[in-house]
Design a protein around this motif. Sequence first.
Motif, mmCIF file in Angstrom:
data_model
loop_
_atom_site.group_PDB
_atom_site.id
_atom_site.type_symbol
_atom_site.label_atom_id
_atom_site.label_comp_id
_atom_site.label_asym_id
_atom_site.label_seq_id
_atom_site.Cartn_x
_atom_site.Cartn_y
_atom_site.Cartn_z
ATOM 1 N N CYS A 184 2.632 0.425 -9.939
ATOM 2 C CA CYS A 184 1.210 0.769 -9.896
ATOM 3 C C CYS A 184 0.721 1.185 -11.279
ATOM 4 N N ILE A 185 -0.467 0.693 -11.640
ATOM 5 C CA ILE A 185 -1.118 1.068 -12.893
ATOM 6 C C ILE A 185 -2.555 1.464 -12.567
ATOM 7 N N THR A 186 -2.976 2.622 -13.098
ATOM 8 C CA THR A 186 -4.348 3.080 -12.854
ATOM 9 C C THR A 186 -5.134 3.130 -14.161
ATOM 10 N N PHE A 187 -6.396 2.766 -14.068
ATOM 11 C CA PHE A 187 -7.340 2.849 -15.191
ATOM 12 C C PHE A 187 -8.606 3.540 -14.712
ATOM 13 N N CYS A 245 -11.272 1.915 -12.201
ATOM 14 C CA CYS A 245 -12.538 2.583 -11.914
ATOM 15 C C CYS A 245 -13.389 2.340 -13.154
ATOM 16 N N ILE A 246 -14.393 1.504 -13.002
ATOM 17 C CA ILE A 246 -15.221 1.127 -14.145
ATOM 18 C C ILE A 246 -16.492 1.976 -14.137
ATOM 19 N N TYR A 247 -16.562 2.901 -15.080
ATOM 20 C CA TYR A 247 -17.752 3.731 -15.254
ATOM 21 C C TYR A 247 -18.572 3.110 -16.383
ATOM 22 N N VAL A 270 -5.331 -4.258 -19.857
ATOM 23 C CA VAL A 270 -5.214 -4.838 -18.514
ATOM 24 C C VAL A 270 -4.335 -6.081 -18.569
ATOM 25 N N GLU A 271 -4.528 -6.924 -19.561
ATOM 26 C CA GLU A 271 -3.674 -8.114 -19.714
ATOM 27 C C GLU A 271 -2.205 -7.721 -19.831
ATOM 28 N N SER A 272 -1.939 -6.729 -20.656
ATOM 29 C CA SER A 272 -0.575 -6.239 -20.839
ATOM 30 C C SER A 272 -0.028 -5.677 -19.531
ATOM 31 N N GLY A 273 -0.841 -4.871 -18.858
ATOM 32 C CA GLY A 273 -0.429 -4.261 -17.599
ATOM 33 C C GLY A 273 -0.113 -5.279 -16.518
ATOM 34 N N LEU A 274 -0.866 -6.348 -16.459
ATOM 35 C CA LEU A 274 -0.608 -7.377 -15.445
ATOM 36 C C LEU A 274 0.782 -7.985 -15.617
ATOM 37 N N ASN A 325 -7.958 13.891 -17.283
ATOM 38 C CA ASN A 325 -7.609 15.268 -16.912
ATOM 39 C C ASN A 325 -6.372 15.345 -16.025
ATOM 40 N N GLY A 326 -5.678 14.235 -15.844
ATOM 41 C CA GLY A 326 -4.387 14.256 -15.173
ATOM 42 C C GLY A 326 -4.390 14.057 -13.674
ATOM 43 N N ASN A 327 -5.520 13.745 -13.083
ATOM 44 C CA ASN A 327 -5.563 13.590 -11.626
ATOM 45 C C ASN A 327 -4.645 12.472 -11.141
ATOM 46 N N ASP A 328 -4.769 11.298 -11.729
ATOM 47 C CA ASP A 328 -3.913 10.185 -11.304
ATOM 48 C C ASP A 328 -2.466 10.384 -11.749
#
Length: 188
Positions: A95-98, A137-139, A121-125, A31-34
């Motif tokens: 910074c990368i957010t998930f 944030c793991i839901y 995540v591998e790509s982002g690292l 929803n665009g928060n981050d």
Amino acid sequence: MKNLQIIAYMQHFIRQQVMPGDICIDATMGNGNDTALLSQLAGKRGRVLAFDIQKQALEHTKERLKRDNCPENYQLLLESHENMDVYAGAETVSCITFNLGYLPGGDHSVATRADSSIRAVESGLKLLEKGGLMTLCIYSGGDTGYQERDEMLTFIRQLDPHKYLVILSEYANRPNDPPIPVLIIKLQ
């Protein structure tokens, strides 16, 4: 801390990380928060890439960015987070957010999956600069949430401790599968 919800908790660290002019990625725009926070922190000279596979997420994020008067430093991509390396160079991202799981208020049958999230995540690292921050944030729950949680936790626990600092937190006294906040800092 005034707000102990996972989003506010993670945004505390994001605010410490992102500086004007930075390149940032919201790997799961939702929803665009981050996306809005990253846009404001990176400022007019910065750049924000935001990914989601759901058109509803892109539309909600556009509305949020306009409502929050964010600088036009963002690119909203209707595409899998697995492909972020097409849009940013190695070691250029601050910074990368998930946020793993499903879109709040959306179709719960459409959710992130372990295999694609781990590849993202591998790509982002590889994209993170030295000192860069990745937040997860793991839901869990639902049809695939437990599998994704378990596979992601196994994956991050195996990251090279000389290259990455992984900080895993938990809500120890909350019932019903509370979210798991994770910080990954690239050391070299």
